[in-house]
Design a protein around this motif. Structure first.
Motif, PDB file in Angstrom:
ATOM      1  N   VAL A   1      65.679  39.110  45.790  1.00 48.50           N
ATOM      2  CA  VAL A   1      64.634  38.815  44.812  1.00 48.50           C
ATOM      3  C   VAL A   1      63.513  39.846  44.908  1.00 48.50           C
ATOM      4  CG1 VAL A   1      62.922  37.127  44.050  1.00 48.50           C
ATOM      5  CG2 VAL A   1      65.144  36.360  44.878  1.00 48.50           C
ATOM      6  N   ALA A   2      63.078  40.336  43.752  1.00 51.92           N
ATOM      7  CA  ALA A   2      61.901  41.196  43.666  1.00 51.92           C
ATOM      8  C   ALA A   2      60.863  40.503  42.786  1.00 51.92           C
ATOM      9  CB  ALA A   2      62.270  42.561  43.084  1.00 51.92           C
ATOM     10  N   LEU A   3      59.616  40.836  43.014  1.00 55.21           N
ATOM     11  CA  LEU A   3      58.539  40.222  42.246  1.00 55.21           C
ATOM     12  C   LEU A   3      57.839  41.284  41.419  1.00 55.21           C
ATOM     13  CD1 LEU A   3      56.792  37.686  41.658  1.00 55.21           C
ATOM     14  CD2 LEU A   3      55.311  38.419  43.544  1.00 55.21           C
ATOM     15  N   HIS A   4      57.744  41.062  40.095  1.00 51.94           N
ATOM     16  CA  HIS A   4      56.989  41.922  39.202  1.00 51.94           C
ATOM     17  C   HIS A   4      55.737  41.155  38.774  1.00 51.94           C
ATOM     18  CE1 HIS A   4      60.612  44.649  37.931  1.00 51.94           C
ATOM     19  NE2 HIS A   4      60.598  44.353  39.223  1.00 51.94           N
ATOM     20  N   THR A   5      54.588  41.786  38.900  1.00 47.30           N
ATOM     21  CA  THR A   5      53.322  41.091  38.661  1.00 47.30           C
ATOM     22  C   THR A   5      52.474  41.826  37.628  1.00 47.30           C
ATOM     23  OG1 THR A   5      52.153  42.272  40.424  1.00 47.30           O
ATOM     24  CG2 THR A   5      53.308  40.239  41.035  1.00 47.30           C
ATOM     25  N   ALA A   6      51.427  41.118  37.183  1.00 45.85           N
ATOM     26  CA  ALA A   6      50.418  41.706  36.289  1.00 45.85           C
ATOM     27  C   ALA A   6      49.046  41.380  36.874  1.00 45.85           C
ATOM     28  CB  ALA A   6      50.553  41.159  34.877  1.00 45.85           C
ATOM     29  N   PRO A   7      48.648  42.083  37.938  1.00 44.02           N
ATOM     30  CA  PRO A   7      47.343  41.780  38.546  1.00 44.02           C
ATOM     31  C   PRO A   7      46.178  41.880  37.572  1.00 44.02           C
ATOM     32  CG  PRO A   7      48.642  43.221  39.958  1.00 44.02           C
ATOM     33  CD  PRO A   7      49.365  43.144  38.653  1.00 44.02           C
ATOM     34  N   ALA A   8      46.323  42.687  36.524  1.00 36.98           N
ATOM     35  CA  ALA A   8      45.234  42.802  35.547  1.00 36.98           C
ATOM     36  C   ALA A   8      44.963  41.477  34.853  1.00 36.98           C
ATOM     37  CB  ALA A   8      45.566  43.869  34.510  1.00 36.98           C
ATOM     38  N   ALA A   9      45.981  40.627  34.728  1.00 36.97           N
ATOM     39  CA  ALA A   9      45.781  39.309  34.122  1.00 36.97           C
ATOM     40  C   ALA A   9      45.059  38.371  35.065  1.00 36.97           C
ATOM     41  CB  ALA A   9      47.123  38.709  33.711  1.00 36.97           C
ATOM     42  N   SER A  10      45.350  38.484  36.359  1.00 38.62           N
ATOM     43  CA  SER A  10      44.678  37.677  37.376  1.00 38.62           C
ATOM     44  C   SER A  10      45.106  38.151  38.751  1.00 38.62           C
ATOM     45  CB  SER A  10      45.004  36.189  37.217  1.00 38.62           C
ATOM     46  OG  SER A  10      44.492  35.454  38.314  1.00 38.62           O
TER      47      SER A  10
ATOM     48  N   ARG B   1      53.750  42.726  29.964  1.00 33.60           N
ATOM     49  CA  ARG B   1      52.860  43.574  29.167  1.00 33.60           C
ATOM     50  C   ARG B   1      52.359  42.854  27.915  1.00 33.60           C
ATOM     51  NH1 ARG B   1      56.997  47.479  30.564  1.00 33.60           N
ATOM     52  NH2 ARG B   1      56.172  48.897  32.168  1.00 33.60           N
ATOM     53  N   ASP B   2      53.154  41.913  27.407  1.00 31.72           N
ATOM     54  CA  ASP B   2      52.732  41.140  26.238  1.00 31.72           C
ATOM     55  C   ASP B   2      51.895  39.928  26.621  1.00 31.72           C
ATOM     56  OD1 ASP B   2      54.060  42.873  24.576  1.00 31.72           O
ATOM     57  OD2 ASP B   2      55.876  41.648  24.426  1.00 31.72           O
ATOM     58  N   ARG B   3      51.617  39.788  27.878  1.00 35.65           N
ATOM     59  CA  ARG B   3      50.788  38.702  28.425  1.00 35.65           C
ATOM     60  C   ARG B   3      51.378  37.335  28.171  1.00 35.65           C
ATOM     61  NH1 ARG B   3      44.203  38.249  28.547  1.00 35.65           N
ATOM     62  NH2 ARG B   3      44.276  37.481  30.663  1.00 35.65           N
ATOM     63  N   GLU B   4      52.705  37.274  28.188  1.00 36.48           N
ATOM     64  CA  GLU B   4      53.391  35.998  28.031  1.00 36.48           C
ATOM     65  C   GLU B   4      53.566  35.281  29.367  1.00 36.48           C
ATOM     66  OE1 GLU B   4      57.021  37.021  26.129  1.00 36.48           O
ATOM     67  OE2 GLU B   4      56.080  37.595  24.234  1.00 36.48           O
ATOM     68  N   VAL B   5      53.628  36.019  30.463  1.00 42.10           N
ATOM     69  CA  VAL B   5      53.769  35.447  31.798  1.00 42.10           C
ATOM     70  C   VAL B   5      52.860  36.216  32.750  1.00 42.10           C
ATOM     71  CG1 VAL B   5      56.146  34.665  31.428  1.00 42.10           C
ATOM     72  CG2 VAL B   5      55.735  36.949  32.357  1.00 42.10           C
ATOM     73  N   TYR B   6      52.560  35.571  33.891  1.00 40.24           N
ATOM     74  CA  TYR B   6      51.733  36.217  34.903  1.00 40.24           C
ATOM     75  C   TYR B   6      52.562  37.026  35.899  1.00 40.24           C
ATOM     76  CZ  TYR B   6      47.539  33.604  33.582  1.00 40.24           C
ATOM     77  OH  TYR B   6      46.446  33.106  32.909  1.00 40.24           O
ATOM     78  N   ALA B   7      53.824  36.638  36.082  1.00 44.20           N
ATOM     79  CA  ALA B   7      54.687  37.333  37.042  1.00 44.20           C
ATOM     80  C   ALA B   7      56.128  37.005  36.706  1.00 44.20           C
ATOM     81  CB  ALA B   7      54.368  36.908  38.474  1.00 44.20           C
ATOM     82  N   ALA B   8      57.033  37.786  37.293  1.00 42.84           N
ATOM     83  CA  ALA B   8      58.465  37.568  37.080  1.00 42.84           C
ATOM     84  C   ALA B   8      59.195  37.713  38.399  1.00 42.84           C
ATOM     85  CB  ALA B   8      59.012  38.560  36.056  1.00 42.84           C
ATOM     86  N   PHE B   9      60.026  36.736  38.712  1.00 41.65           N
ATOM     87  CA  PHE B   9      60.923  36.803  39.859  1.00 41.65           C
ATOM     88  C   PHE B   9      62.246  37.379  39.354  1.00 41.65           C
ATOM     89  CE2 PHE B   9      57.898  33.454  40.698  1.00 41.65           C
ATOM     90  CZ  PHE B   9      57.576  33.632  42.036  1.00 41.65           C
ATOM     91  N   VAL B  10      62.589  38.556  39.835  1.00 37.46           N
ATOM     92  CA  VAL B  10      63.765  39.275  39.337  1.00 37.46           C
ATOM     93  C   VAL B  10      64.858  39.229  40.403  1.00 37.46           C
ATOM     94  CG1 VAL B  10      64.637  41.471  38.458  1.00 37.46           C
ATOM     95  CG2 VAL B  10      62.280  40.755  37.948  1.00 37.46           C
ATOM     96  N   ALA B  11      66.002  38.626  40.051  1.00 35.59           N
ATOM     97  CA  ALA B  11      67.142  38.535  40.962  1.00 35.59           C
ATOM     98  C   ALA B  11      68.039  39.745  40.768  1.00 35.59           C
ATOM     99  CB  ALA B  11      67.919  37.245  40.709  1.00 35.59           C
TER     100      ALA B  11
END
Length: 332
Positions: free
Chosen positions: A98-107, A83-93
């Protein structure tokens, strides 16, 4: 000078110039799009330290140099980074894998690419994907955002050219640039947010961003035109559109372009404008600092050049002075 040449020589010269320009523009537009790949793409890996270390090693091995990885303790921290636009996605263990959290609004392009990468990391097993910062529901793939931003660059360039060629007075030209920025911001948000539904933030903030981008684009062209004449208009068009558009990464992400061109594009008006509008529309202004400074710099320098540069048609003054009435009085 061109008219003194024979028609055949002039024809050959013009055809050669156009083909040379084509040879330069085709790779400029096509090469970045054809070589999209992660290059120090900011992502997070979240979870217990052993799992984070394992995932980080697998990502680094799968794509050397592709990711700039930030280790985070848990999914909540990963979502804050998104949400702070520090990363485009996060791989959460987690305990289930593994789950993937993304920010499609960024790209949206990056989100799709990393969804595919997550499947490869999980040996083909389904990976749950959570869109923490989604695109607007009316533009799920983000194609409308990218396509809608292009006319803003074109009209900004056109406004700068027309004000330079058709308006001689410096003060009138300055007023035209400021008035254009206000109206372009209002019209842009009315169409992109209100009519097409491609933006999902505060309309006032979005209008301010579109207005600032319009002022930066038009001011750059008009300022260089005031300083260098028609050659300056060509240089302004080069910066704003011919070079700025293919390097802007509005449809992808600067970290996907060959470097240093992805970084260079963010210091040109179109790249900075696209990044700033995404921040305003989807991230409540997070990550807006650098693109805001870049656009403000272009706008201020452009306005200063309009005030200090020569007016169209020659002469150093800010207004056009005609000598014809005096000549008429002498002949009488």
């Amino acid at each position: 000078m061109l008219r003194s040449r024979s028609p055949w020589a002039l024809t050959a010269l013009l055809v050669g110039v156009v083909v040379a320009v084509q040879a330069l523009l085709v790779p400029l537009f096509a090469a970045p799009a054809a070589h999209l790949a992660p290059r120090d793409l900011p992502v997070a890996v979240a979870g217990p330290p052993p799992a984070v270390a394992e995932l980080t090693a697998r990502l680094t091995t799968a794509r050397p140099g592709g990711f700039a990885i930030t280790a985070l303790p848990d999914a909540a921290a990963a979502d804050r980074a998104l949400r702070d636009r520090e990363v485009y996605a996060a791989f959460v263990a987690g305990p289930d894998g593994v789950a993937l959290h993304t920010a499609p609004a960024a790209s949206p392009t990056v989100a799709a690419l990393l969804t595919e990468a997550a499947g490869q990391l999980s040996a083909g097993r389904p990976v749950p994907v959570t869109a923490v910062v989604p695109t607007d529901p009316d533009d799920p793939r983000g194609a409308g955002f990218a396509a809608g931003f292009l006319p803003l660059a074109l009209t900004g360039m056109l406004a700068g050219v027309l004000l330079t060629l058709l308006v001689a007075g410096r003060r009138a030209r300055l007023a035209g640039l400021l008035g254009y920025a206000v109206l372009a911001g209002a019209a842009g948000v009315a169409v992109l947010h209100g009519w097409l539904g491609l933006l999902d933030g505060d309309p006032w903030r979005e209008a301010g961003v579109i207005g600032l981008f319009s002022l930066a684009a038009a001011g750059t062209v008009a300022g260089l035109g005031a300083l260098l004449g028609r050659a300056g208009l060509g240089l302004g068009a080069l910066l704003v559109f011919l070079v700025g558009n293919p390097l802007s990464a509005v449809a992808a992400a600067p970290e996907l372009l060959p470097q240093p061109w992805g970084t260079v594009g963010q210091f040109l008006p179109v790249g900075a404008g696209g990044t700033l509008l995404r921040s305003a529309a989807f991230f409540d202004g997070a990550g807006a600092g650098r693109p805001l400074a870049v656009l403000a710099g272009y706008a201020l320098v452009g306005l200063a050049l309009v005030l200090l540069g020569r007016r169209a048609g020659g002469g150093a003054g800010g207004e056009t002075v005609s000598a014809r009435p005096q000549a008429a009085q002498v002949t009488v």
